[in-house]
Write a protein that holds these residues in place. Structure first.
Motif, short mmCIF file in Angstrom:
data_model
loop_
_atom_site.label_atom_id
_atom_site.label_comp_id
_atom_site.label_asym_id
_atom_site.label_seq_id
_atom_site.Cartn_x
_atom_site.Cartn_y
_atom_site.Cartn_z
N UNK A 208 6.12 12.50 -6.95
CA UNK A 208 6.09 11.64 -8.14
C UNK A 208 5.78 10.21 -7.69
N UNK A 209 4.47 9.90 -7.62
CA UNK A 209 4.07 8.57 -7.15
C UNK A 209 4.52 7.48 -8.10
N UNK A 210 4.66 7.80 -9.40
CA UNK A 210 5.07 6.78 -10.37
C UNK A 210 6.48 6.28 -10.08
N UNK A 211 7.36 7.17 -9.62
CA UNK A 211 8.72 6.76 -9.29
C UNK A 211 8.71 5.80 -8.11
N UNK B 222 0.61 -1.80 -6.87
CA UNK B 222 0.42 -1.40 -5.47
C UNK B 222 -0.80 -0.50 -5.34
N UNK B 223 -1.59 -0.74 -4.30
CA UNK B 223 -2.76 0.11 -4.04
C UNK B 223 -2.32 1.48 -3.55
N UNK B 224 -2.91 2.53 -4.10
CA UNK B 224 -2.63 3.90 -3.67
C UNK B 224 -3.87 4.44 -2.98
N UNK C 6 14.41 4.18 -5.95
CA UNK C 6 13.56 5.20 -6.56
C UNK C 6 14.44 6.12 -7.40
N UNK C 7 15.56 6.53 -6.85
CA UNK C 7 16.60 7.28 -7.58
C UNK C 7 17.93 6.63 -7.23
N UNK D 249 0.85 -1.19 0.00
CA UNK D 249 0.00 0.00 0.00
C UNK D 249 0.89 1.24 0.00
N UNK D 250 0.53 2.21 -0.81
CA UNK D 250 1.12 3.54 -0.76
C UNK D 250 0.05 4.47 -0.21
#
Length: 822
Positions: free
Chosen positions: A171-174, A183-185, A387-388, A34-35
């Motif tokens: 940036x939720x996509x990252x 993943x559930x947002x 993520x980065x 979950x995010x």
């Protein structure tokens, strides 16, 4: 244990996050990830872990917080909600401190503790869920922990539940690229009261503490509730507090990382009724913690961040403008419990220029510990779904240092020593020092603990330009010094006690610990050993030069060797920020296996002779030099030959040899496939024929460079040709040419146009232009007057006689009437 349904502090109902709990649990049961985006005040930090522990009783819940205060505060708040003591159902664990028990179901961790857990048990046995809080801060430990958990979940634990929480996702996509696109947002709106925002321009020359204190006094006149002020660091907080000390009816409380937990906890107590509370905080108060009764925020608009400087290999603190997301986080603190105000000490125009979000720490931080931590798990940076990802140049610098610390092999594989270094859970520099001290019975563990307590921490001396680190170590070991800050010393001694406990079993003597301090620092910073180079200049082991200002550090003045753990980059170059003396005996003992012997054989220009010297070197540092008095004559000749070549033959008598060299250049040009190509240079020809072997033979019997001027270079070059080759040189590129009864010299200054210069009357009987090079190259004829001055240049004598000669004759006959003119 059930989800607490009661409010926090003064709220009158349940927190907004309660509405999202069913969706969070449902998503975790379905996809395991979950995010969660929840605005400040929603209650995510405390309510979500309690809900997870209630819903998934089969394992422990681990919560990762980016700061120690946030971790402790979350554990305290959750324990309060379930009416239990900290260390019971809810505990915390961080470097130097832990409160857990066999009953602990929720463990709040920080500062790389999660990474240590993963290294010890990559499958995270007994853990059912991991919660990453305040992901928007993009802390290094948070990014590393999230990437590793997601990778190891895929490899070993697909049943492990992961919750990523943030006040703002950006940036939720990252993030989903790391956690998983399926993943559930889930978003929680939170509860925010309106906040009135105003702006106040500051003069660039004005002091921040003065502007902040004036703003506080003005707002405190009519304010209801507490005032939360954001300042970049503890120095600004202390100065502002000093300016407010005599303002009546104000309770001024500091809040920053270096305070003890008890001092930090004062801000969570209910404010008194008779005084207006003012909290002076760093960005530690932006998220994760809830401060009671805050109705007003004054934001300096500045933040102090750690940035790793690759050029000097140091992490430094820089003051930067806040980003938009951080400014909104700070503003939101005024609207947690009631309508509030936010005063920003910058203009609306400056507001528009702020960056949208903070830079991920992984892009600007020292990643040495990260590279080592990954190596423990047999991963490289490229294996992990960050993520980065960290910059390649930072990873390379970290790898180089780890190899120097003997933690990694040349191919990046971790060594057994490296595993022991990583076990200490601190920067690999300090870990390396601690491991070596545990192995070395001659070094005091008290010295190592004192050094570990100081390096990388805030200076314990107040406003002192003394860079002698030894005086600070002495204070931590128990000495008194008026320059020392009592609170900073107390914290340093607490850290020393922690490191002593980690060094339990070390066999070194505890007496005379100060004598071993330099050895300990050198072990941590082997690349910062330096040798004196005159005045206040020192040469570092890596070959760079550093200035050591010893105005207040007389103990360092002229010291042959130093260890310089801290550096500053200035416009004038590197400057030492801290240093301490070390003896050559200590250097030899500590780095005996890294010292190399380099033999230097060749010409010493200062002494004008050939020498052979052996240098004992540690990197760029020359520890000692010995000279070999017996040198073979052939070696001397070869050394002279090498220096002649290195100095491009300028020590030879080239001027007398130039005619021969120019003829050889002409012959080389003659054989080129394309005559449009540039001819060879003098150096090219000399390099071709005066090889090292030829020059070595010619230098036999000479001892000094100044003697080689006696070498007959022309004969030396001609000796490299056989008889037929010498005949060919004379035939194809003659020095002189006989025409009729006279012989004329040929010059080759321009190898593409050899010149024959002659008085015009001497060529009356020559009707065709002579040529050389086997008839392929016509000579350029310089026709001269009786006085030897050029009157005509031609490569076609026949045409000259037929056309131009009449006019030339007319002019010359008038000037030279006594000469014969045909």
């Amino acid at each position: 244990m059930s989800i607490p349904a009661f409010p926090t502090h003064n709220t009158a109902d349940t927190l907004p996050i309660h509405d999202c709990i069913p969706d969070i649990l449902k998503a975790l049961r379905e996809c395991g990830r979950v995010v969660l985006e929840a605005t400040p005040g929603a209650g995510k930090t405390t309510i979500v872990p309690l809900a997870l522990a209630d819903a998934f009783p089969e394992g422990k819940i681990v919560v990762l917080e980016p700061r120690r205060l946030a971790a402790k505060s979350a554990a305290v708040r959750m324990s309060t909600l379930i009416k239990d003591d900290v260390g019971g159902i809810v505990g915390y664990r961080m470097r130097m401190e832990s409160r857990t028990s066999s009953r602990t179901r929720i463990e709040v961790v920080t500062e790389g503790v999660l990474t240590r857990m993963l290294q010890h048990d990559p499958e995270l046995t007994g853990i059912s869920c991991i919660v990453f809080d305040e992901v928007h801060e993009r802390s290094l430990s948070g990014d590393v922990g999230l990437a590793l958990v997601c990778l190891l979940r895929e490899m070993f634990r697909p049943d492990l539940r992961v919750v990523v929480m943030s006040a703002t996702l950006g940036d939720v996509h990252a993030i989903l690229n790391t956690v998983g696109q399926d993943t559930a947002v889930i978003r929680s709106s939170g509860r925010m009261f309106p906040v009135t925002t105003s702006y106040l321009a500051r003069q660039r020359s004005a002091r921040l503490d003065e502007d902040m204190s004036r703003a506080i006094v003005n707002i405190a006149k009519d304010a209801t509730g507490s005032i939360l002020c954001f300042l970049p660091g503890s120095a600004e907080i202390r100065r502002t507090a000093a300016l407010l000390a005599h303002v009546p009816d104000l309770e001024v409380l500091p809040l920053y990382g270096d305070l003890s937990f008890d001092e930090q906890q004062r801000v969570f107590a209910a404010p008194g009724r008779t005084q207006r509370r003012v909290i002076l905080a760093t960005n530690i108060a932006e998220t994760s913690i809830t401060l009671p009764d805050v109705r007003h925020v004054i934001d300096s608009g500045l933040s102090r961040e750690a940035r790793y400087d690759l050029t000097i290999g140091m992490t430094r603190l820089v003051t930067v403008p806040v980003t938009l997301d951080a400014a909104e986080q700070r503003r939101g603190r005024a609207g947690r419990t009631a309508p509030g105000t936010c005063l920003r000490l910058w203009t609306e125009a400056e507001q528009a220029s702020l960056l949208p979000r903070r830079q991920p720490e992984i892009l600007v931080a020292d990643v040495t510990a990260l590279v080592l931590d990954l190596a423990v798990l047999a991963f490289s940076v490229n294996d992990v779904p960050f993520v980065d990802p960290p910059p390649d140049v930072s990873v390379q610098a970290a790898t180089t240092l780890l190899m120097q610390l003997e933690a990694l092999t040349a191919d990046g594989t971790i060594t057994e020593h490296g595993r022991r270094v990583a076990h200490h859970g601190t920067h690999p520099r300090l870990g390396h020092m601690l491991v070596r001290v545990q192995e070395d019975t001659s070094i005091s563990p008290h010295a190592a603990a004192a050094v570990a307590a100081l390096l990388g921490e805030r200076d314990i001396f107040v406003r002192s330009s003394d860079i002698d680190l030894l005086s600070r170590i002495a204070v931590v070991l128990g000495n008194n010094d008026d320059r020392a800050d009592r609170t900073a010393v107390q914290l340093a001694r607490q850290r020393m006690s922690f490191w002593l406990s980690r060094l339990k079993g070390a066999k070194g003597a505890s007496t005379d610990a100060l004598l071993d301090a330099a050895s300990c620092v050198a072990l941590a910073y082997p690349d910062r050993l330096a040798i004196h180079r005159g005045n206040n200049r020192y040469l570092l082991r890596n070959g760079r030069t550093v200035t050591v200002n010893t105005n207040e550090s007389t103990s360092l003045d002229g010291t042959p060797f130093l260890v310089i753990p801290e550096l500053r980059q200035t416009t004038a170059g590197l400057v030492a920020a801290s240093a301490l003396p070390i003896t050559i005996m200590e250097i030899r003992r500590l780095f005996e296996h890294q010292i190399s012997a380099e033999v230097h054989f060749g010409y010493d220009e200062a002494e004008d002779r050939v020498v052979r010297r052996t240098e004992q070197k540690l990197g760029a540092l020359v520890l000692s030099t010995t000279e070999d008095q017996s040198i073979d004559e052939h070696d001397v000749s070869r050394a002279l030959a090498d220096v002649i070549i290195h100095r491009q033959y300028r020590d030879l008598n080239i001027e007398e040899t130039k005619p021969l060299l120019q003829r050889l250049i002409f012959l080389a040009w003659l054989t080129q496939s394309s005559k449009d190509e540039a001819p060879l240079s003098l150096i090219d020809i000399l390099t071709t024929y005066l090889t090292p072997d030829v020059l070595t033979s010619a230098c036999r019997g000479y001892r000094k460079l100044r003697d080689v001027v006696r070498i007959d270079v022309s004969n030396l070059i001609l000796s490299t040709f056989d008889y037929q080759q010498r005949q060919d040189i004379e035939r194809l590129a003659p020095l002189q040419l006989t025409l009729g009864a006279r012989t004329f010299r040929i010059t080759y200054d321009d190898p593409q146009r050899p010149v024959l210069a002659a008085k015009l009357q001497h060529l009356y009987d020559v009707t065709e232009t002579p040529s050389i090079g086997g008839g392929k190259v016509p000579l350029t004829i310089h026709l001269l007057s009786p006085a030897g001055r050029p009157v005509q240049i031609t490569q076609d004598l026949k045409t000259f006689w037929q056309t131009s000669y009449a006019d030339v004759k007319k002019e010359l006959k008038g000037r030279y009437p006594k000469h014969e003119w045909r």
